[in-house]
Scaffold this motif. Structure first.
Motif, short mmCIF file in Angstrom:
data_model
loop_
_atom_site.label_atom_id
_atom_site.label_comp_id
_atom_site.label_asym_id
_atom_site.label_seq_id
_atom_site.Cartn_x
_atom_site.Cartn_y
_atom_site.Cartn_z
N GLU A 1 0.73 5.35 13.44
CA GLU A 1 0.37 6.74 13.16
C GLU A 1 1.55 7.50 12.54
O GLU A 1 1.39 8.29 11.62
N GLU A 2 2.75 7.22 13.04
CA GLU A 2 3.95 7.85 12.48
C GLU A 2 4.18 7.38 11.05
O GLU A 2 4.56 8.16 10.18
N ALA A 3 3.93 6.10 10.78
CA ALA A 3 4.09 5.57 9.42
C ALA A 3 3.12 6.26 8.46
O ALA A 3 3.50 6.65 7.36
N TYR A 4 1.88 6.46 8.90
CA TYR A 4 0.90 7.16 8.07
C TYR A 4 1.34 8.60 7.79
O TYR A 4 1.19 9.11 6.68
N ALA B 1 6.06 1.60 4.79
CA ALA B 1 5.31 0.42 4.35
C ALA B 1 5.87 -0.85 4.96
O ALA B 1 5.11 -1.74 5.38
N LEU B 2 7.19 -0.97 5.05
CA LEU B 2 7.80 -2.15 5.66
C LEU B 2 7.50 -2.20 7.15
O LEU B 2 7.28 -3.27 7.71
N PHE B 3 7.48 -1.03 7.81
CA PHE B 3 7.10 -0.97 9.22
C PHE B 3 5.66 -1.47 9.38
O PHE B 3 5.36 -2.27 10.27
N LEU B 4 4.74 -0.98 8.53
CA LEU B 4 3.35 -1.40 8.60
C LEU B 4 3.21 -2.91 8.38
O LEU B 4 2.47 -3.59 9.09
N ARG B 5 3.94 -3.44 7.39
CA ARG B 5 3.92 -4.88 7.13
C ARG B 5 4.32 -5.66 8.37
O ARG B 5 3.64 -6.59 8.80
N ASP B 6 5.44 -5.26 8.97
CA ASP B 6 5.95 -5.97 10.15
C ASP B 6 5.01 -5.82 11.34
O ASP B 6 4.80 -6.77 12.10
N ASN B 7 4.44 -4.64 11.51
CA ASN B 7 3.52 -4.38 12.62
C ASN B 7 2.25 -5.22 12.48
O ASN B 7 1.78 -5.83 13.45
N ILE B 8 1.69 -5.27 11.29
CA ILE B 8 0.47 -6.05 11.05
C ILE B 8 0.75 -7.54 11.25
O ILE B 8 -0.05 -8.25 11.86
#
Length: 128
Positions: free
Chosen positions: A5-8, A68-75
């Motif tokens: 949510e913070e990334a968004y 975006a890198l956080f989202l990549r790593d999280n997914i």
């Protein structure tokens, strides 16, 4: 970054801070997600009259990259799947849509190997 949510929110804030004051239909970022950075990030403002223009995102691109890198790593950690790109679309009412690209670019080779200048010079000098 603590959660998705913070990334968004980071991506939304970067887009909003760069958009013009014109009435807009949506703001969009399209970015390949590579090794340690994004490649060829495109940001677009779609206006209510149907026209589109590039948004000069400036320093906000670093915030978008971090998110975006956080989202990549999280997914990857939660699903085991690696994303190679994302398209984030923000609407005036605060709602958004995000699409992930799970297809690795055909010509992309990811490696952590580094070739030093000395190694290059040594290889070039052996060509004599």
């Amino acid at each position: 970054m603590k959660n998705i949510e913070e990334a968004y929110k980071v991506i939304s804030t970067a887009l909003l801070s760069a958009c013009s004051k014109s009435t807009w239909k949506c703001l969009q970022v399209d970015a390949p997600v590579l090794g340690k950075n994004l490649g060829g990030t495109v940001t677009i403002q779609k206006l209510s009259d149907g026209s589109e223009c590039d948004i000069p995102i400036g320093w906000g691109v670093f915030d978008i990259q971090k998110a975006a890198l956080f989202l990549r790593d999280n997914i990857l950690a939660t699903t085991g799947q690696r994303i190679w790109g994302l398209t984030f679309t923000l609407y005036p009412d605060g709602k958004f849509n995000i699409e992930y690209d799970y297809n690795k670019p055909a010509d992309y080779e990811e490696t952590d190997e580094v070739i030093t200048g000395d190694e290059i010079n040594q290889n070039l000098s052996s060509l004599k």
